[in-house]
Each structure stands twice: as C-alpha cells, then as structure tokens.
Design a protein around this motif. Structure first.
Motif, mmCIF file in Angstrom:
data_model
loop_
_atom_site.group_PDB
_atom_site.id
_atom_site.type_symbol
_atom_site.label_atom_id
_atom_site.label_comp_id
_atom_site.label_asym_id
_atom_site.label_seq_id
_atom_site.Cartn_x
_atom_site.Cartn_y
_atom_site.Cartn_z
ATOM 1 N N ARG A 1 -4.776 -3.799 19.683
ATOM 2 C CA ARG A 1 -5.744 -4.132 20.735
ATOM 3 C C ARG A 1 -6.011 -2.942 21.653
ATOM 4 O O ARG A 1 -7.152 -2.704 22.068
ATOM 5 C CB ARG A 1 -5.249 -5.333 21.540
ATOM 6 N N GLU A 2 -4.955 -2.200 21.973
ATOM 7 C CA GLU A 2 -5.130 -1.045 22.855
ATOM 8 C C GLU A 2 -6.041 -0.003 22.213
ATOM 9 O O GLU A 2 -6.906 0.579 22.879
ATOM 10 C CB GLU A 2 -3.766 -0.414 23.163
ATOM 11 N N ASN A 3 -5.861 0.228 20.928
ATOM 12 C CA ASN A 3 -6.720 1.193 20.238
ATOM 13 C C ASN A 3 -8.147 0.681 20.100
ATOM 14 O O ASN A 3 -9.100 1.468 20.162
ATOM 15 C CB ASN A 3 -6.128 1.545 18.870
ATOM 16 N N GLN A 4 -8.309 -0.630 19.948
ATOM 17 C CA GLN A 4 -9.658 -1.190 19.914
ATOM 18 C C GLN A 4 -10.347 -1.019 21.266
ATOM 19 O O GLN A 4 -11.531 -0.670 21.335
ATOM 20 C CB GLN A 4 -9.606 -2.670 19.527
ATOM 21 N N LYS A 5 -9.606 -1.239 22.351
ATOM 22 C CA LYS A 5 -10.175 -1.055 23.693
ATOM 23 C C LYS A 5 -10.586 0.391 23.933
ATOM 24 O O LYS A 5 -11.571 0.669 24.626
ATOM 25 C CB LYS A 5 -9.164 -1.490 24.756
ATOM 26 N N ARG A 6 -9.817 1.310 23.375
ATOM 27 C CA ARG A 6 -10.122 2.722 23.524
ATOM 28 C C ARG A 6 -11.275 3.148 22.634
ATOM 29 O O ARG A 6 -11.741 4.288 22.706
ATOM 30 C CB ARG A 6 -8.897 3.576 23.195
ATOM 31 N N GLY A 7 -11.739 2.240 21.785
ATOM 32 C CA GLY A 7 -12.862 2.542 20.909
ATOM 33 C C GLY A 7 -12.494 3.325 19.672
ATOM 34 O O GLY A 7 -13.351 3.997 19.079
ATOM 35 N N TYR A 8 -11.200 3.220 19.254
ATOM 36 C CA TYR A 8 -10.819 3.953 18.058
ATOM 37 C C TYR A 8 -11.579 3.382 16.870
ATOM 38 O O TYR A 8 -11.486 2.182 16.571
ATOM 39 C CB TYR A 8 -9.300 3.868 17.835
ATOM 40 N N MET B 1 -16.613 -3.639 0.684
ATOM 41 C CA MET B 1 -15.756 -4.603 0.008
ATOM 42 C C MET B 1 -14.957 -5.400 1.032
ATOM 43 O O MET B 1 -14.376 -4.816 1.945
ATOM 44 C CB MET B 1 -14.810 -3.883 -0.949
ATOM 45 N N ARG B 2 -14.891 -6.702 0.867
ATOM 46 C CA ARG B 2 -14.236 -7.577 1.839
ATOM 47 C C ARG B 2 -12.741 -7.680 1.567
ATOM 48 O O ARG B 2 -12.309 -7.714 0.420
ATOM 49 C CB ARG B 2 -14.878 -8.966 1.788
ATOM 50 N N SER B 3 -11.970 -7.755 2.645
ATOM 51 C CA SER B 3 -10.515 -7.827 2.482
ATOM 52 C C SER B 3 -9.897 -8.595 3.634
ATOM 53 O O SER B 3 -10.534 -8.842 4.666
ATOM 54 C CB SER B 3 -9.918 -6.412 2.433
ATOM 55 N N VAL B 4 -8.635 -8.972 3.452
ATOM 56 C CA VAL B 4 -7.822 -9.517 4.539
ATOM 57 C C VAL B 4 -6.483 -8.801 4.514
ATOM 58 O O VAL B 4 -6.020 -8.333 3.458
ATOM 59 C CB VAL B 4 -7.610 -11.043 4.429
ATOM 60 N N GLU B 5 -5.850 -8.722 5.663
ATOM 61 C CA GLU B 5 -4.569 -8.034 5.802
ATOM 62 C C GLU B 5 -3.540 -8.995 6.372
ATOM 63 O O GLU B 5 -3.742 -9.583 7.440
ATOM 64 C CB GLU B 5 -4.728 -6.833 6.733
ATOM 65 N N LEU B 6 -2.431 -9.159 5.652
ATOM 66 C CA LEU B 6 -1.329 -10.009 6.106
ATOM 67 C C LEU B 6 -0.189 -9.124 6.605
ATOM 68 O O LEU B 6 0.017 -8.031 6.099
ATOM 69 C CB LEU B 6 -0.814 -10.890 4.970
ATOM 70 N N PHE B 7 0.573 -9.637 7.581
ATOM 71 C CA PHE B 7 1.760 -8.923 8.069
ATOM 72 C C PHE B 7 1.380 -7.477 8.407
ATOM 73 O O PHE B 7 2.013 -6.520 7.965
ATOM 74 C CB PHE B 7 2.886 -8.953 7.033
ATOM 75 N N ALA B 8 0.345 -7.326 9.220
ATOM 76 C CA ALA B 8 -0.297 -6.021 9.408
ATOM 77 C C ALA B 8 0.541 -5.033 10.197
ATOM 78 O O ALA B 8 0.341 -3.825 10.082
ATOM 79 C CB ALA B 8 -1.653 -6.216 10.097
ATOM 80 N N GLY B 9 1.475 -5.509 11.030
ATOM 81 C CA GLY B 9 2.231 -4.590 11.873
ATOM 82 C C GLY B 9 1.295 -3.783 12.746
ATOM 83 O O GLY B 9 0.298 -4.298 13.258
ATOM 84 N N ALA B 10 1.598 -2.491 12.891
ATOM 85 C CA ALA B 10 0.741 -1.630 13.707
ATOM 86 C C ALA B 10 -0.502 -1.166 12.962
ATOM 87 O O ALA B 10 -1.349 -0.485 13.540
ATOM 88 C CB ALA B 10 1.536 -0.416 14.190
ATOM 89 N N GLY B 11 -0.610 -1.509 11.674
ATOM 90 C CA GLY B 11 -1.872 -1.273 10.974
ATOM 91 C C GLY B 11 -1.913 -0.133 9.986
ATOM 92 O O GLY B 11 -3.007 0.283 9.580
ATOM 93 N N GLY B 12 -0.771 0.397 9.526
ATOM 94 C CA GLY B 12 -0.795 1.523 8.593
ATOM 95 C C GLY B 12 -1.491 1.198 7.280
ATOM 96 O O GLY B 12 -2.396 1.925 6.846
ATOM 97 N N LEU B 13 -1.094 0.105 6.634
ATOM 98 C CA LEU B 13 -1.725 -0.295 5.372
ATOM 99 C C LEU B 13 -3.176 -0.691 5.607
ATOM 100 O O LEU B 13 -4.065 -0.337 4.827
ATOM 101 C CB LEU B 13 -0.945 -1.446 4.739
ATOM 102 N N ALA B 14 -3.427 -1.410 6.684
ATOM 103 C CA ALA B 14 -4.794 -1.851 6.982
ATOM 104 C C ALA B 14 -5.714 -0.662 7.235
ATOM 105 O O ALA B 14 -6.873 -0.656 6.801
ATOM 106 C CB ALA B 14 -4.787 -2.777 8.204
ATOM 107 N N MET B 15 -5.217 0.372 7.925
ATOM 108 C CA MET B 15 -6.036 1.558 8.174
ATOM 109 C C MET B 15 -6.338 2.286 6.873
ATOM 110 O O MET B 15 -7.469 2.735 6.644
ATOM 111 C CB MET B 15 -5.321 2.488 9.152
ATOM 112 N N GLY B 16 -5.322 2.420 6.006
ATOM 113 C CA GLY B 16 -5.552 3.070 4.723
ATOM 114 C C GLY B 16 -6.589 2.339 3.898
ATOM 115 O O GLY B 16 -7.454 2.963 3.259
ATOM 116 N N CYS B 17 -6.529 1.008 3.902
ATOM 117 C CA CYS B 17 -7.517 0.207 3.168
ATOM 118 C C CYS B 17 -8.905 0.359 3.784
ATOM 119 O O CYS B 17 -9.911 0.446 3.060
ATOM 120 C CB CYS B 17 -7.106 -1.263 3.158
ATOM 121 N N GLU B 18 -8.971 0.389 5.100
ATOM 122 C CA GLU B 18 -10.260 0.551 5.783
ATOM 123 C C GLU B 18 -10.893 1.900 5.431
ATOM 124 O O GLU B 18 -12.088 1.989 5.130
ATOM 125 C CB GLU B 18 -10.053 0.448 7.291
#
Length: 404
Positions: free
Chosen positions: A39-46, A1-18
């Motif tokens: 970005r740091e977590n993406q670089k680490r391959g999280y 399912m496709r989504s967008v995240e606004l005002f994501a901050g460090a990503g708590g809501l976005a991670m839950g949705c993912e």
C-alpha cells in the motif's frame, strides 16, 4: 494476460509476473505488514504496483466468484514453514499448509497455467510422499479429498487415477513440472535454492521446460582468478586465491569449452554504489539504516563479499535471521541493511519496505527474488502466447469455409 497472486507477501513474485506482462486481477496476502508495504508503494505511485487489487485476508475467505474463470495465470508461494529446514517439519499436519487452499482456487478459476514456489525443504526425503501428493493434487484439481479420506488415502486414489490415464486430457488436468533451482544461476546475488512447480492446462498441449541457467560459479571463478576482470571492475587489488578453489580454477583454465554463461553476481556486485550504513550520508538512501548487534557463532558466519550471499532468512536475529550478515574485507561482520537485503533479493531501489527492522527482514526473507520471478513468468507467458496463436491459427480455415 490476466493473473491472480496468492500469498503475495511483499510482492516479489507478483512484481516479476507483472514485469513479464501479467495483469493481476487480485493480489491476496493475510499479513498486515506486507500489505502495508504494498500500500505504501502504491501511495507513492510506484508504477509496477499501480493497478494491483490488493486484498488483505485469507485466500480461503476471498470471493473468487469475482474473478473470471480461464485466466492465464495463478501464482503464489504457499507458506513454507511446514517444510523449511528451520521449521518444525509438520507438513500436512501443520495448520499453515496452504497447498490444499491453492488447489481449491485452481479448481475454481481453471487458470491456463500456474506458478507455485516453495522452499528446498519440500524435496526432503521425509516429505517425499507428501511432495508427490502435492503434485498429484495440482495435476488433478477436480479430484478433491472426500470427507472420510485422510491425505494418504487421497494420495492412493490420485495415484490410481494417474496410472489409469483415463482423465488426462479431459476435464481439468494439468501437466505439472517441478524443478529445484538455485537463484544464483539466474542472476540473483544469493545462493537461494527453491522449488518451482509449474503447471499448464492439458488442453493447451504445451511442452515446457524450466529456463536454462544464465549465470554460473565457474564463470565467476574465471573472472576472478583467470581474467581478473572482476577485481578491475570493482577497482580493488586481487587477493590471494583460496587454496580450496585452486584445483577447480586450474580445470577452468585448461578447459577449451566456450563460456556460455555470465558470472554469478556477488554481494559486492549487489551493494555497489550504496554508502556505508554507518556513514553520514546513509540516511539519504531509503531503508539503509545500520543495525547493531551482529556477531558470529556456530552456523552463523555471514556472507563473504565476493560470492553470492547465503540464503536470506525471514527474521532479524538468532536462528531465523542471524545469518543475514555481511563479512567485511577486514573480517568483521555487520547485518545487511534492509536496502542491501532488498538488492540481494533483486527488488528495485525505488521499492520501499514498511515496518520495523525485524518485520522488514521477515518480508524479505520470505520473498521470491524479483529477477528470478520475472525469468520464470516470462517463459510461461511466452508459451501461453504461442498456444493462443496456435489456437487462433487453427480457426482460420473454418472461418474461410464459412465465408465461402
């Protein structure tokens, strides 16, 4: 399912949705430090963040034409300072009020559903009219304010539209359900009250209610003071029961009602397994660094170990963050480490935070607990999936007639 995240901050809501099954086509956040954490977590391959298209900037400046219309979900937590208890309470007079921008994106993208999260202060009586105004804007996003209208005039026009009933079910309208919830009731080791405003597009004809609580205070009291399972689990002796809870425990003891919820999770539950931050092994745990200077003063007394934490605040010291303390067994206090705070906000241990002490605590204090976000988003995803199955099933007879 496709989504967008606004005002994501460090990503708590976005991670839950993912985790709930949504795929973010865009994750938008203006704050550099929060973006650096992602970005740091993406670089680490999280893995949870691997596919995020992160955009550092204002949601009003993002090119929303790059995102297809009719996506399944829009989610976000507009800045809460205009409504927070610790803020200046300016609401619509505050330049940080991003609800109008949120409605604008909904108007453009026409998502099938949205999840909007904000602070309990939004429900204060002083904001009652504006809270109603927010809900009506989300319900009728195709009726924006006119150039010569102030918010009160726009509210009156929206109220007339709603009372007429003419537009509901036609055009772009939403069934909007606001709910005040305590995160502790959903397995978060923190007494964090927040407003969730959930909307489903009217044409989907979805009937939805907020998920029922899974955890409770009474279940925790039962484990602590009746069965004793809580103390055995933590391998500590049961202390004396506080007088102030004796009557409630007695009521639970004589009740014949079956226990249908799990116990609230406590600070002790959350930080179990982490070394003392002042121990020689603490450095082996990312973000687990002792922060000196904690002290008790009126309104800032810290969180007991054997209850959910008090609400984490977005700051390191003083009024914004001085309450982010743990009360140890001997009665002394110390600040929660970033890692402990992350556990209290139910971020996984593999997710690392970027920035100074005060900066990371600001990110954490502003975050949506991942577990709560997942619970809400999963419920929304389930309803969207059922609606799609119903839509497909309704097309089957017509397909058969055409083939015949």
């Amino acid at each position: 399912m496709r989504s967008v995240e606004l005002f994501a901050g460090a990503g708590g809501l976005a991670m839950g949705c993912e985790i709930a099954g949504f795929e973010h086509l865009a994750v938008v956040e203006w704050d550099k430090w929060a973006c650096d954490t992602v970005r740091e977590n993406q670089k680490r391959g999280y893995p949870i963040l691997a596919g995020w298209n992160l955009h550092e900037g204002d949601v009003r400046a993002f090119d929303w034409s790059s995102i297809p219309k009719d996506i399944e979900l829009l989610a976000g937590g507009p800045p809460c300072q205009p409504f927070s208890i610790g803020g200046k309470h300016k609401a619509h007079h505050d330049g940080r009020d991003m609800f109008p921008a949120t409605v604008e994106v909904i108007r453009h993208l026409r998502p099938k559903a949205f999840i909007v999260e904000n602070v309990k202060g939004l429900t204060r009586s002083a904001f009652a009219n504006y809270f109603h105004y927010i809900q009506l804007q989300l319900e009728f996003p195709e009726l924006p304010p006119r150039l010569d209208e102030d918010w009160a005039e726009h509210l009156a026009r929206l109220q007339m539209e709603k009372s007429s009933g003419k537009r509901k079910g036609s055009g772009l309208t939403y069934n909007v359900i606001p709910t005040l919830v305590n995160a502790a009731d959903y397995g978060v080791p923190q007494k964090r009250e927040r407003v969730f405003i959930i909307g489903f597009r009217d044409d989907l004809e979805i009937e939805w209610s907020f998920p029922a609580p899974t955890h409770s205070y009474d279940a925790l009291l039962y484990e602590q003071w009746i069965s004793g399972a809580y103390w055995r689990r933590h391998r500590i002796s049961r202390p004396e029961m506080p007088d102030k809870i004796a009557a409630r425990v007695a009521t639970i003891r004589i009740s014949r009602e079956p226990r249908t919820t799990l116990p609230w999770r406590t600070v002790r539950d959350a930080i179990q397994g982490l070394p003392d931050p002042e121990s020689p092994t603490a450095f082996q745990v990312p973000n687990h660094v002792f922060q000196p200077g904690a002290r008790v003063y009126p309104g800032h007394t810290g969180s007991p170990l054997d209850l959910p934490a008090k609400t984490l605040k977005a700051g390191g010291h003083g009024v914004p963050g001085g309450e982010n303390m743990l009360v140890k067994d001997d009665g002394s206090v110390r600040y929660f480490t970033v890692r402990e705070s992350a556990r209290i906000q139910t971020f996984p241990d593999g997710f690392h935070f970027h920035g100074s002490w005060s900066e990371t605590m600001r990110q954490l204090g502003n975050a949506v607990p991942v577990v709560l976000a997942q619970r809400v988003a999963s419920s929304v995803a389930e309803q969207l999936a059922l609606a799609e199955l119903k839509r497909v099933a309704s097309m089957v007879p017509s397909v058969k007639r055409k083939s015949a």
